[in-house]
Design an enzyme around this catalytic site. Structure first.
Site, PDB file in Angstrom:
ATOM      1  N   THR A   1      22.904  26.688  47.934  1.00 26.24           N
ATOM      2  CA  THR A   1      22.484  26.879  49.323  1.00 26.24           C
ATOM      3  C   THR A   1      22.068  25.544  49.931  1.00 26.24           C
ATOM      4  O   THR A   1      21.348  25.503  50.931  1.00 26.24           O
ATOM      5  CB  THR A   1      21.306  27.877  49.416  1.00 26.24           C
TER       6      THR A   1
ATOM      7  N   HIS B   1      27.123  29.648  55.434  1.00 24.76           N
ATOM      8  CA  HIS B   1      26.006  28.746  55.722  1.00 24.76           C
ATOM      9  C   HIS B   1      24.958  29.462  56.580  1.00 24.76           C
ATOM     10  O   HIS B   1      24.599  29.015  57.675  1.00 24.76           O
ATOM     11  CB  HIS B   1      26.510  27.487  56.427  1.00 24.76           C
TER      12      HIS B   1
ATOM     13  N   GLU C   1      33.731  23.135  54.915  1.00 20.75           N
ATOM     14  CA  GLU C   1      33.416  24.297  55.763  1.00 20.75           C
ATOM     15  C   GLU C   1      33.473  23.971  57.253  1.00 20.75           C
ATOM     16  O   GLU C   1      33.587  24.878  58.086  1.00 20.75           O
ATOM     17  CB  GLU C   1      32.024  24.822  55.434  1.00 20.75           C
TER      18      GLU C   1
ATOM     19  N   ARG D   1      24.227  21.829  50.214  1.00 23.45           N
ATOM     20  CA  ARG D   1      25.358  21.310  50.976  1.00 23.45           C
ATOM     21  C   ARG D   1      26.613  21.459  50.127  1.00 23.45           C
ATOM     22  O   ARG D   1      26.593  21.254  48.903  1.00 23.45           O
ATOM     23  CB  ARG D   1      25.152  19.837  51.367  1.00 23.45           C
TER      24      ARG D   1
ATOM     25  N   TYR E   1      19.594  29.733  56.122  1.00 14.92           N
ATOM     26  CA  TYR E   1      18.501  29.263  56.977  1.00 14.92           C
ATOM     27  C   TYR E   1      18.262  30.161  58.180  1.00 14.92           C
ATOM     28  O   TYR E   1      17.257  30.025  58.896  1.00 14.92           O
ATOM     29  CB  TYR E   1      18.830  27.855  57.510  1.00 14.92           C
TER      30      TYR E   1
ATOM     31  N   ASP F   1      26.632  29.554  49.632  1.00 11.30           N
ATOM     32  CA  ASP F   1      26.394  29.687  51.066  1.00 11.30           C
ATOM     33  C   ASP F   1      26.951  28.489  51.818  1.00 11.30           C
ATOM     34  O   ASP F   1      27.042  28.516  53.046  1.00 11.30           O
ATOM     35  CB  ASP F   1      24.892  29.820  51.334  1.00 11.30           C
TER      36      ASP F   1
END
Length: 343
Positions: A250, A313, A281, A252, A316, A276
């Protein structure tokens, strides 16, 4: 704080909820705000005219040309609404006269999501849910694992890594840690090395990266992305991991060599992954790509695999993190202006 001139901030790349929070909070701090949904680029730097401070998101890289254009428009400070700032060449920004800072936000959302992904990986949730969706209710051919029976290696022991470890202790698993100072230098740290700013006083068993990889049933990544951590998990290190181990990321995407990761899944070296963030990406995550081609073959291959769980992603993405990032972007700007009001 008082200023001889009004303080303004231009917020680029704002979603609807971010824009609403900027409009709500900026007046409370005596700050005027200019808000746009568009990511900052050479074409829209004029929106920063009159403001020395801007706020940007993490979704779009900021090019050197854009940095130069911002400086010509009078910008001297960028606050990124993220913990990581690998989307900005900070050194280049400094050379053209722009300071860059990140924001802190509650680590709990990412920590919660990390534990969720970890549990999904070791309980084969992706394949189970996929089968149930088509009314195939047979059990997975391999039984799941209980966390109390596992050793979990946490790479990066800053605020998020520490919050993950706090949660894992409740499950009774053994925790190994590879601390932030060693991670950020890109060099293996000796046992007992401190964890870096924001780390817990009780970070678990602090070990070298090699020991963590060879001893952990699950490895979860919470390191910053920089020159020293690019492909931190490359082919050689993945080969040193325990057979059947799981990887959770989770942090980078480029912390992992995705081609090497796919190969290790295909040959059965790894038991599964929960990601994630994925290398490459950019331009894919955060967009509706149902009717558009995706050029990333590793991403497409991962999504085919029953033991690779992918999310876009989103760890957060909580209400609390939204409030924290917007408020701290504004306070970052105020603190910059306080330091430089007579410059």
């Amino acid at each position: 704080m008082t200023y001889s001139e009004p303080v303004g901030i231009t917020a680029f790349g704002c979603g609807r909820d971010e824009a609403a929070r900027f409009r709500e909070l900026a007046p409370r701090f005596g700050v005027t705000s200019t808000i746009t949904e568009s990511a900052v680029s050479e074409d829209n730097v004029r929106l920063a005219s009159g403001n020395r401070c801007i706020s940007v998101g993490h979704k779009t890289p900021i090019t050197p040309a854009t940095l130069r254009a911002l400086r010509r428009a009078g910008v001297s400070y960028i606050s990124t609404r993220s913990i990581g700032y690998d989307h900005i060449d900070v050194d280049y920004a400094g050379r053209v006269g722009i300071s860059v800072e990140n924001v802190c936000y509650s680590p709990d959302g990412v920590a919660d999501y990390t534990v969720m992904m970890l549990l999904m990986a070791v309980r084969h949730a992706k394949s189970t849910v996929r089968r149930a969706d088509v009314h195939d209710y047979r059990l997975h051919h391999v039984r799941g694992k209980e966390l109390r029976d596992l050793t979990v290696g946490v790479v990066g022991t800053g605020r998020i890594g520490t919050a993950v470890m706090e949660r894992l202790r409740a499950f009774g698993c053994r925790i190994l840690a590879y601390g932030n100072r060693a991670v950020e230098s890109g060099r293996p740290g000796p046992p007992g090395a401190p964890g870096g700013p924001g780390a817990s006083d009780d970070p678990g068993d602090e070990v070298s990266l090699d020991e963590l990889l060879t001893s952990s049933d699950v490895v979860t990544l919470h390191a910053p992305l920089n020159a020293g951590t690019y492909h931190l998990l490359g082919r050689a290190r993945i080969q040193r991991m325990k057979p059947g181990a799981f990887v959770v990321n989770t942090g980078r995407g480029a912390l992992i060599d995705t081609v090497a990761l796919v190969a290790a899944l295909e040959d059965g070296r790894l038991g599964g992954v929960a990601l994630d963030v994925v290398e490459g990406e950019e331009g894919v995550f955060y967009a509706d790509r149902r009717n558009a081609p995706i050029d990333s073959k590793p991403l497409l291959r991962l999504q085919e695999m029953p033991n690779a769980f992918i999310s876009p992603h989103t760890a957060y993405y909580t209400d609390r993190a939204l409030s924290d990032t917007v408020e701290n972007s504004i306070t970052n700007c105020l603190e910059f202006e306080s330091r430089n009001q007579h410059v």
